[in-house]
Design an enzyme around this catalytic site. Structure first.
Site, PDB file in Angstrom:
ATOM      1  N   ALA A  19     -10.662 -25.074 -33.095  1.00 21.62           N
ATOM      2  CA  ALA A  19     -10.240 -23.664 -33.051  1.00 21.62           C
ATOM      3  C   ALA A  19     -11.012 -22.916 -31.965  1.00 21.62           C
ATOM      4  O   ALA A  19     -10.428 -22.182 -31.159  1.00 21.62           O
ATOM      5  CB  ALA A  19     -10.459 -23.013 -34.417  1.00 21.62           C
ATOM      6  N   TYR A  20     -12.315 -23.118 -31.943  1.00 21.79           N
ATOM      7  CA  TYR A  20     -13.168 -22.446 -30.961  1.00 21.79           C
ATOM      8  C   TYR A  20     -12.830 -22.885 -29.540  1.00 21.79           C
ATOM      9  O   TYR A  20     -12.640 -22.051 -28.643  1.00 21.79           O
ATOM     10  CB  TYR A  20     -14.631 -22.756 -31.286  1.00 21.79           C
ATOM     11  N   THR A  21     -12.741 -24.198 -29.320  1.00 19.67           N
ATOM     12  CA  THR A  21     -12.476 -24.669 -27.959  1.00 19.67           C
ATOM     13  C   THR A  21     -11.066 -24.314 -27.495  1.00 19.67           C
ATOM     14  O   THR A  21     -10.851 -24.085 -26.307  1.00 19.67           O
ATOM     15  CB  THR A  21     -12.713 -26.187 -27.841  1.00 19.67           C
TER      16      THR A  21
END
Length: 286
Positions: free
Chosen positions: A153-155
């Site tokens: 999700a972050y990347t």
């Protein structure tokens, strides 16, 4: 007077950048989400810091911040906008709740674009303003180029920010506004401690990834605690804001050969193997 708006300035990179720039003669509009954070930041400042209650997911707070900054600029352009606000929670994409995934985009992508659109007139899109056009500095990550497991999700959001930065730079040239990405490696900030806290109830403890995720979490926490001091990123932010011929992207990464150059040069299948071995991931036995 050099002026800058920094989102996500309560802690970590944002707070360090606000304090550093204020100390070095900038007028800093520091976006925080709570009055207690505003008071704490003001108390630590050795320069001109003007806290703003600014949650980038809330349009009314963004609009109010723009109005407050515009009033203080008195028709001048804003020198810079540093889009730093962001969140990171670990989890395997195959079972991570969709609302958790969406929350990353609400802050890291939509919040960044909301702030960029709102402050763009102050940066020079409003040609009635006087002064040199400003710059948009987007804080991305090594994860904007290299996708680790359990940070999908972050990347994903950081890959989006990389692309948005390039598009903004290529579009806003007609107003003289620049857009620059800064992609740090591990930095000593609370973001990974917050991620650990979010996972403290073990939402994935019974999953097929529980052991690998535990190893990954420890590696990320150690990397964060042993990473670059946020003040070092603050110095890079000032360079990006102030240099006469800035780069399009800066990569302040510790152990740059192993943490940046090699992962970017390795074939993806080979990099897969590195991640699998490091975190105990393997194909099932036939």
């Amino acid at each position: 007077m050099k002026t800058v708006v920094i989102t996500g300035a309560s802690t970590g990179i944002g707070a360090a950048a606000a304090l550093y720039l204020a100390k070095h003669g900038w007028c800093v509009f520091a976006g925080v989400r709570k009055q207690a954070d505003a008071d704490a930041l003001s108390a630590r400042s050795e320069g001109d810091i003007r806290p703003l209650i600014l949650d980038v997911t809330k349009q009314d707070q963004v609009d109010a911040a723009v109005e407050a900054v515009s009033e203080l600029l008195k028709g001048q352009t804003l020198t810079g906008l540093v889009n730093n606000a962001g969140i990171a929670n670990m989890g395997p994409l195959a079972i991570q709740p969709l609302d958790d995934f969406k929350a990353h985009f609400e802050v890291n992508v939509f919040g960044l674009l909301r702030a960029s659109q709102a402050f763009a007139p102050l940066l020079g899109m409003d040609k009635a303003r006087t002064g040199a056009p400003g710059r948009i500095i987007n804080i991305t990550s090594v994860g904007g180029r290299v996708s680790a497991p359990f940070l999908g999700a972050y990347t994903a959001t950081k890959h989006a920010v990389e692309a948005m930065t390039d598009s903004l730079r290529r579009e806003l040239v007609i107003f003289g506004i620049d857009a620059i990405a800064i992609g740090p490696g591990s930095v000593k900030t609370p973001i990974w401690d917050k991620a650990e806290e979010a996972n403290s109830d073990g939402p994935y403890s019974g999953s097929a990834w529980s052991e690998a995720l535990e190893k990954f979490e420890q590696v990320m926490l150690k990397g964060g605690r042993d990473g670059l001091p946020p003040e070092q990123i603050a110095k890079v932010i000032e360079i990006a804001l102030d240099d006469a011929t800035p780069r399009a992207r800066y990569a302040p990464v510790p152990n740059k050969l192993t943490n940046w150059y090699i992962p970017n040069l390795l074939p993806k299948r080979m990099l897969d193997g590195v991640f699998w071995k490091r975190f105990g991931l393997s194909k099932p036995d036939k």
